[in-house]
Structure formats: C-alpha cells, structure tokens
Design an enzyme around this catalytic site. Structure first.
Site, PDB file in Angstrom:
ATOM      1  CB  ILE A 383      28.042 -29.549 -72.137  1.00 28.09           C
ATOM      2  CG1 ILE A 383      28.879 -28.304 -72.444  1.00 28.09           C
ATOM      3  CG2 ILE A 383      26.628 -29.160 -71.722  1.00 28.09           C
ATOM      4  CD1 ILE A 383      28.358 -27.428 -73.572  1.00 28.09           C
ATOM      5  CG  ASP A 402      29.678 -39.619 -76.491  1.00 31.27           C
ATOM      6  OD1 ASP A 402      29.637 -38.510 -75.938  1.00 31.27           O
ATOM      7  OD2 ASP A 402      30.380 -39.844 -77.501  1.00 31.27           O
ATOM      8  CB  ALA A 460      23.965 -29.369 -79.175  1.00 31.69           C
ATOM      9  CD  GLU A 490      22.141 -19.568 -83.692  1.00 25.33           C
ATOM     10  OE1 GLU A 490      23.135 -18.893 -83.347  1.00 25.33           O
ATOM     11  OE2 GLU A 490      21.822 -20.632 -83.160  1.00 25.33           O
ATOM     12  CG  HIS A 513      23.704 -19.559 -79.837  1.00 24.01           C
ATOM     13  ND1 HIS A 513      24.128 -20.030 -81.053  1.00 24.01           N
ATOM     14  CD2 HIS A 513      24.559 -20.107 -78.924  1.00 24.01           C
ATOM     15  CE1 HIS A 513      25.176 -20.816 -80.883  1.00 24.01           C
ATOM     16  NE2 HIS A 513      25.454 -20.876 -79.589  1.00 24.01           N
ATOM     17  CB  ILE A 514      21.614 -16.724 -74.146  1.00 24.70           C
ATOM     18  CG1 ILE A 514      20.262 -17.408 -73.904  1.00 24.70           C
ATOM     19  CG2 ILE A 514      21.465 -15.448 -74.950  1.00 24.70           C
ATOM     20  CD1 ILE A 514      19.346 -16.662 -72.964  1.00 24.70           C
TER      21      ILE A 514
END
Ligand code: NAD
Ligand code: 3PG
Length: 630
Positions: A383, A402, A460, A490, A513-514
């Site tokens: 991503i 990273d 994330a 959630e 969370h879409i």
C-alpha cells in the site's frame, strides 16, 4: 470378467442439470405466449414419469405431441445441453475418459441430442442407449422409434435384461426408472443422484444418496476418488464476504454457509465444528482456543490483507494453512488515502461541519494544495509504495520510512529514521502491518515530533496509534487534521453501535474501517481467496500461504498425491521414504519445503498402495496432518 464394474448413468437431470425436453420447449416457444403453458405441461409430465406416477410411454407421447420440433431445433438443443452438464460431471471428466469401456448412458431421452454431449466426455457411441426421433422429409420430428425398448414402460429394465452385463452394475440417476433397474435385480447399487433435483420418492428407494459424482467415487473407493468428496467439504464464510466467493466455492462442489457478521470466540468454537474451510475478514479473532476446538479445519482464508487477527502459530501447530488476499484491496486503500489527504489539506471536513452549523466560512486560511507538499509514508509495503506512486503523480514530494530495505519507487526518498520523516513531512500516512510489536507504535511522542499544522492519516490498524495523544494534538492545533479509518476496538457487525474515540474536532475524518470496502476490491478478493482455497484442496499447492512453506505444484494425472505436514525435525523425510520402500511404492515425484516450524512434503506415487501405508505414514512421530489428495 466377473469383477468388471459397469456404471449405468442416466442423462436428463443427472449427466446434465436439466430435463432436455424442458429446454427444447423453451427453444421452440421462446418469446411466445405458449412458453409458460407448454413448459409447465412438459415439466408436469416429466415429473409424473420420473416419480413413477405415469407410464413412461404415455408421458413421452404426450410430451412429444406438445413439441413441434425440427432437426435444427434438436441440434440447437444439444448445443445448449453442452453448457448445462452437471458441475460434478464436468469436474470428473477424466473419470469418463478412463472408464470409457465401462460407462453406459442409459436414458429414456433421445440419442439425437445425447450423443453430441456425452461423446465430448469420451463416452463410446456404442455405449449410449436411448430413444431416437423419427423425422419426415422436411426434417420435422414426427415421433420416435417405437421398437426401442427404452420407449416402453419399464424400458430401462427391458434394455438391461437384453444387455445382460457380466459384472457389478452401479446405476446412477435421479428417476424412478433408474431405481427400477436395481429393483429388478439387474444392478448391485442404485445411487440416487441429487445434485440437480431431489425426488423424495426416488430417494426413499436409494441404496446411496449422492449429491455429486465425487460422492459416488468415494463411496465405492474408486482409485480416482479424491480422499474426501468435495460435496462433503464444509465452508464457513463470515463477515459478509462477497457473494461471488460463495458461488465460486459452491461451483467447486463444497457446502457453503455465509454469515453476515463476525462471531466471538465462544460462538466460533461452537460453529467451527465440522468445518474444513473458514473464511473471515478483519473482525474475526481466530484464537488458539478456536483452532483447538476445530476438528476438521484444514485451511483459513483471510478475505483481506491483514492477518494479525489470526493466531498463525496455533494454525501452523495444527497443520492449518492460512491464505490472504495480499493485493486485492491495495488500490482501494490508496485511493482513499489520496482523497483524504486532499480533503484534510483543504480543511473540507471542517468546512462541512461549519455548513452543518449554518456557518458560512469562505476563507483560504489554512487551506493548501497538495502539490509540492511533503508526504511521509511509514511502512513502504504494497500500500505504502502504491501511495507513493499516485501521490507523486499529484506533485507531492514523497519520503518513506520502513523497518526493512525497500526499493524507492519514482523519485521517493528513503529516510533512515522515523524522527527525520516526522520532522520533514506535511502529511504523515501510516501503512505498517498489524504485527504485535506495532501496537501503540505511533505514540504521543511521535505525534509531538510531527511538524506543526501537519496532518495524520491512519488506514493501517487501530491499535497502532495512541488516540488520546492524537485528540490532544488536534485540540491544541499542533496537528491541523487527521483521518482515522481503523480503531483499537471495532464492532463485530453493522448492527452494533460505535462510540468514536475522537470527538469535537472539526478537521477530522472518521470512517468505519472501509479502506478496502469497494465493490472492485471485494470482487477481486472473492475471486482470489477462493481460488487459493480450491488450489490447496485440489493440488496441495501452498503458494501464497502466510504460514506454510510455499510449494506450487501442477495437478497429477494417473497417480496418488500424499500430503504430509510435520514438525520441522530432522529425519522425517527418511522415515517417510522408509515407509514407501516397505510398501513397495514407486515414487513419481517428491517435494519438501520447510519453514522454522513445519515441514511440508508432497509425494506422488503410482496407482497401487495398501491401506496400511496410510496408517504407517500417520504413525510417524511429529506428524501433524496427513491426507491423500487423490
Ligand atoms: N483500512 C483498511 O481497510 C485496510 C485495507 C487493507 C490493508 N490495511 C492494513 O494495511 C496494512 C498494510 O498493508 P500492505 O499490503 O501494505 O502490507 P505490507 O506487508 O505489504 O506492508 C507493510 C510494510 O510495513 C512495514 N513495517 C511494519 N512495521 C513497521 C514499523 N514499525 N515501522 C516501519 N515500517 C514497518 C513492513 O516492513 C512492510 O514493508 C495491512 O497489514 C493492514 O493492516 C487496512
Ligand atoms: O486487512 C485488510 O485488508 C483491511 O483491514 C480490510 O479488512 P476488511 O475486509 O475487514 O474490510
């Protein structure tokens, strides 16, 4: 000859999914008023004959009288029937080829349309027993050859008597006339074939009910039988995964149950009993307790990217392979991140809230273009790196950090410290994975190190960001905005309510969370994950498994494939090969791959093996799972 075995197979609603004359009626009356009326009459007559309530000859005559067909219509019919072959017949094409000497089609239908369909499967023309139409010189159907025993009442029995097959006869069909062969003592077993239609009266007479071809092969221990009939494989799909996944798995012959939301641990411990394949998304927490409660589980499919919700170690310990969809929703998340970055930089969420409060605030203050701004991406995986490319196309200056070395795409700049990224960037977007060490990874300290007026995006995982600290940074104006799609806790499904942890902030985007919730992504996932499931079941290929050593293999023809999963200790392969040697097995191919915890050995052997071989394989110490594929 005495041990020869014959498979006597019906055509309509068995070899094909449909009754051919129903389809002929549709062809003839398509687009006319008669379609429904004639169709119903034909169907009623067929059902009465199949259930043994009307003599076959009478039903045939009455049905043909309703159908003014020509040779051309019959040709069109066989074309359509080729597309309507039963799913499990299609899956077992090689059975028909291999057994071509022993497979007989015995049908009260008509050779004129049956032959082109079954010949495609290698069935010999001389083994097709059915009626034939008679035609006039205009190629119109005038009737049928009345001298054919199959046009008579109890015609199949009469034919079978004439054939006087020497050997074991198995009859496979959906109708009463198929049962009559068994009733007359001309067959050993009658399999009521219920894949397409279940006729209770016929079922009551069955020796075995088979709702797929695999079940028949399995029940007679045919050498081509898969270790377990696909129709007995139970799949549980949770969290409303896309319907296409259910259809794809059903087409493969599995029994599939699809539930709307996630289940909690206790519910899942109960529901997982007897389940071979489990499909989940991000809300189902798959704990060790659940894995231990599972008595049949062989694989789990995460219909999403993240697998942090799954106890992978527990799955590995129990020989359960886990697959995910590593790229299927990547683009959707990236597009959402881009959209949110632009909205936050223009203070759109704030302006919308002002409009809701009836305030008119036409002002450029605090609103910026994204062009030329510095975007910091934390986690430069699939991503993160895709976001990097799209953000550059918008003119953003991309920096990334990273924990592992990653190739910088385009003009992106790799930074070697997180602090440097935080001090540099106007926008920080989090794309790390949900590994346990990333819990509370992005703390108040990190937020305070961000530039004043910067914005934060988290698509994330919820536990990654300390939300209390974020609330303070937004209230004090240290950050000018944030977009949060994921939360530490959630709801399990859309019926539950949700108290958002951040409140009273104007320039804030909260979403449920879409990030991956687009139709395209869900369709991609519903294609990819079932594909992996089917491949693992059919070939043993574990390619893309997140916890198994990755092995990719083609399907094996003319042999048996044995899968052995064991704890990764030395000497297991030698022990396995000793077992093969002891049983005189000829090994056609062997593949071993290990990871830190387990070894996965796939062995292909030639056709013959003794059942004791299987017991000896299971008895090898440190075996976790052993199964024969086919
Ligand atoms: N909001 C949503 O709906 C949605 C959708 C899809 C994925 N996700 C989440 O996005 C995450 C990332 O997806 P991906 O496909 O890019 O995964 P990925 O595994 O390809 O990339 C994750 C990257 O993060 C890096 N990383 C891990 N911990 C880090 C740390 N502490 N600091 C810096 N780098 C770190 C890894 O080295 C890796 O390069 C997924 O794991 C999932 O949790 C959310
Ligand atoms: O890991 C993922 O792919 C995302 O978190 C999406 O999860 P979801 O399928 O539950 O929306």
């Amino acid at each position: 000859m005495a041990d020869k075995r014959f498979f006597v197979i019906d055509f309509d609603s068995t070899f094909t999914k449909v009754e051919a004359l129903d389809i002929l009626s549709d062809i003839l009356y398509e687009g006319t008023d008669k379609k429904v009326e004639v169709g119903k009459k034909i169907k009623d007559l067929t059902d009465q004959a199949m259930a043994g309530e009307l003599s076959f000859r009478e039903a045939l005559e009455q049905r043909l009288a309703l159908l003014d067909a020509t040779k051309k219509d019959v040709e069109q019919l066989s074309g359509e029937l080729k597309l309507l072959v039963s799913e499990s017949v299609k899956r077992n094409r090689s059975f028909f080829t291999n057994e071509k000497d022993n497979v007989l089609i015995v049908s009260s239908g008509f050779k004129d349309f049956i032959t082109p369909v079954v010949k495609d499967f290698g069935i010999k023309e001389e083994n097709i027993y059915a009626n034939t139409f008679t035609y006039n010189d205009k190629d119109e159907v005038t009737g049928f050859d009345a001298s054919n025993p199959l046009s008579e009442h109890k015609g199949k029995v009469k034919l079978m008597k004439e054939l006087a097959l020497e050997g074991e006869v198995l009859v496979i069909g959906d109708g009463y006339t198929d049962y009559e062969i068994r009733e007359a003592g001309l067959a050993k077993t009658f399999f009521a074939f219920t894949e397409n239609i279940k006729r209770e009266k016929v079922l009551a007479k069955a020796d075995v009910e088979a709702n797929s071809f695999e079940e028949i092969l399995h029940s007679i221990k045919h050498p081509m039988a898969t270790s377990f009939p696909k129709s007995k494989i139970k799949v549980l799909l949770l969290e409303n995964v896309h319907q296409d996944a259910k259809l794809k798995l059903e087409q493969e012959g599995y029994q599939v149950e699809l539930l709307g939301g996630a289940l909690d641990e206790d519910e899942l411990c109960e529901k997982i009993k007897g389940v071979h394949i489990l499909g989940i998304r991000s809300k189902t927490i798959l704990t060790r307790k659940v894995v231990e409660a599972a008595d049949r589980l062989m694989l789990v499919g995460a219909f999403c990217i993240g697998t942090n919700q799954i106890d992978l170690k527990a799955c590995t310990d129990h020989g359960v392979s886990v697959f995910n969809a590593p790229f299927s929703n990547t683009r959707s998340v990236v597009e959402m991140a881009i959209g949110e970055i632009i909205l936050l930089m223009r203070q759109i969420p704030k302006r919308m809230r002002q409009m809701d409060r009836k305030e008119w605030s036409k002002s450029a203050n605090g609103s910026f273009e994204v062009r030329g701004k510095k975007l910091g991406i934390i986690g430069y995986g699939n991503i993160g790196s895709q976001l990097s490319v799209l953000a550059e196309m918008l003119g953003m200056d991309v920096y990334y950090y990273d924990v592992v070395e990653k190739l910088a795409l385009g003009n992106a700049t790799k930074l070697s410290s997180l602090d440097e990224l935080l001090a540099t960037c106007d926008v920080v977007s989090l794309h790390v994975d949900g590994r346990p060490s990333n819990k509370k990874f992005f703390t108040g300290e990190h937020i305070n190190k961000m530039k004043k007026g910067a914005v934060l995006v988290n698509l994330a995982r919820g536990p990654v960001v300390e939300l209390d600290a974020l609330q303070i940074a937004l209230e004090t104006g240290h950050l000018s905005g944030a977009a949060i799609d994921v939360f530490p806790v959630e709801p399990k499904n859309n019926n539950d309510t949700f108290d958002a942890p951040l409140s009273n902030i104007d320039n804030l985007i909260l979403t449920p969370h879409i990030g991956g919730s687009t139709l395209e992504a869900q369709e991609n996932i519903a294609d990819f994950v079932p594909g992996k499931m089917i491949e693992y079941v059919n070939t043993g290929s574990s390619f893309n498994s997140v916890n198994f050593p990755n092995v990719q293999l083609p399907r094996l023809e003319n042999g048996h494939r044995l899968l052995h999963i064991h704890r990764n200790k030395s000497g297991i392969l030698a022990q396995m090969n000793n077992v093969f040697a002891k049983h005189g097995c000829n090994i056609l191919g062997q593949y071993l791959k290990t990871n830190e915890e387990i070894g996965y050995v796939i062995t292909d052997i030639d056709q013959s093996y003794q059942p004791e071989l299987l017991e000896d394989m299971r008895a090898i110490e440190d075996t976790i799972k052993f199964r024969i594929l086919y």
